[in-house]
Motif scaffolding. Structure first.
Motif, short mmCIF file in Angstrom:
data_model
loop_
_atom_site.label_atom_id
_atom_site.label_comp_id
_atom_site.label_asym_id
_atom_site.label_seq_id
_atom_site.Cartn_x
_atom_site.Cartn_y
_atom_site.Cartn_z
N ASP A 113 0.86 -1.18 0.00
CA ASP A 113 0.00 0.00 0.00
C ASP A 113 0.90 1.24 0.00
O ASP A 113 1.13 1.88 1.02
N ASP A 165 0.76 4.28 -1.07
CA ASP A 165 0.31 5.62 -0.67
C ASP A 165 -0.37 5.63 0.70
O ASP A 165 -0.90 6.63 1.15
N ASP A 183 -3.10 4.56 2.03
CA ASP A 183 -4.51 4.95 2.21
C ASP A 183 -5.35 3.75 2.65
O ASP A 183 -6.57 3.83 2.71
N LEU A 203 -6.03 1.21 1.19
CA LEU A 203 -6.78 0.64 0.06
C LEU A 203 -5.78 0.06 -0.91
O LEU A 203 -4.70 0.63 -1.10
N GLU A 234 -5.02 -0.32 -4.46
CA GLU A 234 -5.36 0.07 -5.82
C GLU A 234 -4.88 -1.02 -6.79
O GLU A 234 -4.00 -1.81 -6.45
N GLU A 262 -1.19 -1.48 -7.10
CA GLU A 262 -0.63 -2.05 -5.87
C GLU A 262 -0.95 -3.54 -5.79
O GLU A 262 -0.11 -4.35 -5.39
#
Ligand SMILES: [Ca+2]
Ligand SMILES: [Ca+2]
Length: 97
Positions: free
Chosen positions: A50, A52, A54, A56, A58, A61
Motif C-alpha cells: 500500500d 500511498d 490509504d 486501500l 489500488e 498495488e
C-alpha cells in the motif's frame, strides 16, 4: 476452490496483459480479487504494497503484490501456483508477517 480459481486468473493476467481489451472490460482486476477474497493476503499486501498508505489496495498495488505472491508461492518455479502451493504460501505469510 474459489480462491484457487481467482489465483489461476491472476496467473493468467500477466501473459494476457498484452491484450488490453480483455482487462479493460473487467471492473475489478483479477489481482485485486485475489486479495479481496483472502484477508490474510490482503493484510500482507496492505502492509507491504500500500504505497500511498490509504489502506486501500489500488489495482497497481494489487498487481505488484500479486506478482510477489506468485514468487513466494510458486515453490517449484513452473510459473503456476497449485492449490498446495497456495496453501503453503498462505501459511507462510500467516506465520511470518
Ligand atoms: Ca493504496
Ligand atoms: Ca508451481
Amino acid at each position: 476452490m474459489i480462491r484457487v480459481i481467482a489465483l489461476a486468473m491472476v496467473g493468467l493476467a500477466a501473459p494476457l496483459s498484452a491484450q488490453p481489451a480483455a482487462t479493460a472490460l473487467k471492473p475489478t482486476p483479477a489481482a485485486l480479487n485475489l486479495f479481496e477474497r483472502d484477508w490474510v493476503l490482503m493484510n500482507w499486501a496492505l502492509k507491504f504494497y500500500d504505497k500511498d498508505r490509504d489502506i486501500l489496495l489500488e489495482p497497481a498495488e494489487a498487481e505488484a503484490a500479486a506478482t510477489e505472491f506468485r514468487k513466494i508461492a510458486d515453490a517449484d518455479g513452473d510459473g503456476r501456483v497449485t492449490t498446495y502451493e497456495y496453501r503453503q504460501a498462505r501459511e507462510f505469510i500467516l506465520a511470518r508477517y
